[in-house]
Design an enzyme around this catalytic site. Structure first.
Site, PDB file in Angstrom:
ATOM      1  N   CYS A  92      48.698  42.198  35.139  1.00 20.84           N
ATOM      2  CA  CYS A  92      50.110  41.920  35.817  1.00 20.84           C
ATOM      3  C   CYS A  92      49.920  42.782  37.349  1.00 20.84           C
ATOM      4  CB  CYS A  92      51.256  42.521  35.355  1.00 20.84           C
ATOM      5  SG  CYS A  92      51.646  41.930  33.615  1.00 20.84           S
ATOM      6  N   GLY A 129      52.352  47.220  33.171  1.00 22.84           N
ATOM      7  CA  GLY A 129      52.328  48.189  32.117  1.00 22.84           C
ATOM      8  C   GLY A 129      52.641  47.913  30.573  1.00 22.84           C
ATOM      9  N   GLU A 167      24.345  42.496  31.326  1.00 24.75           N
ATOM     10  CA  GLU A 167      25.543  42.035  32.677  1.00 24.75           C
ATOM     11  C   GLU A 167      25.427  40.625  32.993  1.00 24.75           C
ATOM     12  OE1 GLU A 167      27.973  43.272  33.937  1.00 24.75           O
ATOM     13  OE2 GLU A 167      28.135  42.328  35.968  1.00 24.75           O
ATOM     14  N   LYS A 220      28.439  37.950  32.703  1.00 24.39           N
ATOM     15  CA  LYS A 220      28.866  37.036  33.783  1.00 24.39           C
ATOM     16  C   LYS A 220      28.807  35.515  33.185  1.00 24.39           C
ATOM     17  CE  LYS A 220      30.185  39.158  35.963  1.00 24.39           C
ATOM     18  NZ  LYS A 220      30.272  40.424  35.728  1.00 24.39           N
TER      19      LYS A 220
END
Ligand code: G6P
Length: 612
Positions: A2, A103, A485, A489
């Site tokens: 957010c 949050g 990685e 991706k």
């Protein structure tokens, strides 16, 4: 997760809020909303499900909302599914309090019941509506000021929040409150801004305040006043942001991800230069003197996502160069495990945003247990950077694409610096080799540029993989770490299932998944392991796999086995991940493009994961 923005000044608020939200969309993008106070003092709220573009269209770029004070939100759903009803801003029943939130309010059920007993009705499934109504409740109960009302609510709320609130009776004012979730407040010529992250307001001001935990800010007439939980005024330092405003724009690239892939040489150079002095590394600025480095007995690296993959590379590199025991832990596991820490252990937290909830909690846990902590962080002034004992800032600049590229590369160079310096002060590498390592690091940016020249070939190969069902990445040592990685991706932006395996593990189950035509990507940069991995490739090939070999120039014999080969320049093999990762980033990018997907904003993800 957010993004929130706020503005109060002399200009129309809605276009500024929408522009700010467009820079925060990486934080969530399932719905968005604005609240603007119009000329008659009424607060008008407009929300839309889907990307920000839908809200922008609905408000004609913000033009249908008149008023110079407002707040906005782009959402990544936690409580309540993505819908217009659950989108922020939320307001009290009589429109007295309107707010946006980033949050999680953990005790929202209990608070909701309390409010229901006091006559409040709820229209959404969000925890935010509870927070807004709780503030309204205290505002009315104590007939106090907004600061009193927010203070009372803050004491009752458990969880994390960055809140931006407007009160009907306080025109031209926005109130901010923070616990754990990131938020900055900016000022410029009679105007005040509020945002979850710097890029949202960089175009308008460079002068910002970092609001602390459990603090309140009141934005009014170009001034921000801060209060503590007792309602007493507190002083804050105004900080100048040095980032270039252009850095948060696409600069002619179709996607932020491609722009950021091309910014890697600069990110590496800037990070390295920040600790390079007269041809040697100097970590004094990071707060780690040679004496302190010498004293370390163990290293524990803690991180999430790609930052964890940097840790996986670092484990091999530091162990080899500095002969120190290194372990790598996922922050979400570390924080709840009674891991035994040696009194002389250094805990290294790696994080681009410096706000990842699990990494922050892990840092606090490590400190509680008495460990010395080092943060490798990109965002200046972020929570992790502020709370760690030592900070090594990576100089990647703002990273917008959800899939990280340049921040990963900058983190890699930071951990190489740590490894080389540890090796030097501990006497586990010679002075000559140390010099050679430093020189190799300075050559990496140029070599990354060389890899980028190969992108046409990778695009051609990627286009043929658009319909792949499963892809496997294999490697050994550093090549295994970089495979993790590469696989992440690919899966995160192309939605193709992919897995990375230590090549030697393949035979223990995974090889049964290899079928005719399955793509297996082998990373082969470690000469001592070359033959071993070629054998693993042959095993896959004899079961029908299509083989992509990624290796260094000179290893041409790989062409006897692989169906497609990409070469990267040679470097010291400890640093090979910095070059090998680039073709893997490009491959993921082009596969996603070929599948017609939103490269920068993959579904279900957010760049900064500020909830558990
Ligand atoms: C998210 C991002 C990843 C990132 C991870 C950790 O999942 O999409 O790119 O690696 O969070 O984030 P951090 O900001 O702590 O590096």
């Amino acid at each position: 997760m957010c993004g929130i923005v706020g503005y109060t000044g002399q200009r129309q608020a809605a276009p500024i809020l929408l522009d700010g939200l467009s820079k925060l969309e990486y934080r969530g993008y399932d719905s968005a909303g604005l609240a603007v106070r119009n000329r008659d003092g009424e607060i008008e709220i407009v929300k839309a499900k889907g990307r920000l573009a839908v809200l922008s269209e609905k408000t004609d770029g913000g033009r249908t909302l008149q008023g110079c004070c407002g707040i906005g939100h782009t959402r990544w759903a936690t409580h309540g599914e993505p819908s217009e009803n659950n989108a922020h801003p939320h307001c009290s029943d009589d429109g007295n309090v309107v707010g946006v939130h980033n949050g999680i309010i953990e005790n929202y059920q209990e608070l909701r019941e309390k409010l229901q007993r006091n006559g409040y009705r709820f229209y959404s499934g969000t925890d935010t509506e509870v927070a807004v109504k709780l503030i309204d409740y205290y505002y009315k109960k104590y007939l106090g000021t907004p600061v009193d009302a927010i203070n009372h609510a803050m004491v009752r709320i458990r969880g994390s929040y960055a809140l931006a609130i407007m009160f009907k009776e306080y025109p031209g004012e926005v109130f901010a409150a923070r616990k754990e979730s990131p938020m900055i407040l900016g000022v410029a010529d009679g105007e005040c801004y509020l945002a979850s992250d710097v890029p949202a307001i960089l175009k308008y001001t460079r002068n910002v305040y970092y609001i602390g935990n459990m603090e309140i800010g009141r934005l009014k007439d170009g001034k921000v006043t801060f209060y503590n939980l007792d309602g007493d005024e507190i002083e804050k330092e105004l900080v100048e942001i040095l980032w270039d405003a252009e850095a948060a724009e696409k600069a002619g690239y179709e996607h932020f991800m491609m722009k950021e892939i091309h910014e890697q040489p600069r990110a590496i150079t800037d990070t390295l230069n920040s600790v390079l002095q007269d041809g040697a590394l100097n970590l004094d600025g990071v707060g780690l003197t040679d004496e302190e480095l010498k004293d370390i007995s163990h290293i524990c690296i803690v991180a999430c996502g790609s930052a964890y993959h940097v840790g996986a590379v670092a484990q091999y590199v530091i162990e080899d160069l500095a002969k120190l025991p290194v372990r790598v832990e996922l922050a979400s596991e570390f924080r709840y495990r009674s891991l035994l820490l040696d009194p002389k252990e250094l805990v290294v937290i790696i994080s681009q945003s410096g706000e990842t909830a699990d990494s922050l909690a892990a840092l606090r846990e490590a400190k509680k247990r008495g460990a010395s902590t080092l943060a490798v962080v990109n965002v200046v002034g972020s929570s992790i950077a502020r709370e760690a004992d030592h900070v090594f800032y990576t100089m990647a600049g703002p990273e917008i694409a959800v899939a990280t590229t340049k921040a990963y590369s900058a983190q890699l160079i930071a951990v190489y610096c740590l490894a080389a310096q540890l090796g030097k002060v501990r006497g586990t590498i010679t002075e000559e080799y140390y010099q050679e390592l430093v020189r190799e690091m300075t050559l990496l940016p140029e070599k990354v540029n060389k890899v980028l020249e190969e992108k046409g070939r990778l695009q051609w190969f990627a286009a043929k993989q658009a319909n792949a069902k499963d892809v496997f990445f294999i490697g050994r040592g550093v090549d295994y770490a970089v495979s993790l990685e590469g696989s992440l991706k690919l899966k995160e932006i192309s939605y193709i299932h992919s897995e990375a395996y230590a090549a030697g593990e393949l035979k223990h189950g995974t090889i049964s998944l290899i079928e005719d035509g399955t793509l297996v990507i082998s990373v082969v940069t470690q000469s001592a392991l070359f033959e071993k991995i070629v054998s693993n490739m042959v095993e896959c090939k004899s079961r029908g796999a299509q083989l992509f070999g990624l290796t260094s120039y000179g290893n041409y014999s790989i062409e006897d086995t692989a169906d497609f080969v990409t070469y990267v320049p040679k470097t010291d093999e400890h640093f090979a991940a910095s070059l090998a990762v680039v073709p893997l980033q490009l491959l993921a990018y082009y596969v996603s493009l070929a599948r017609g997907l939103d490269v920068d904003k993959p579904r279900n993800l957010a760049k900064s994961v500020t909830v558990e």
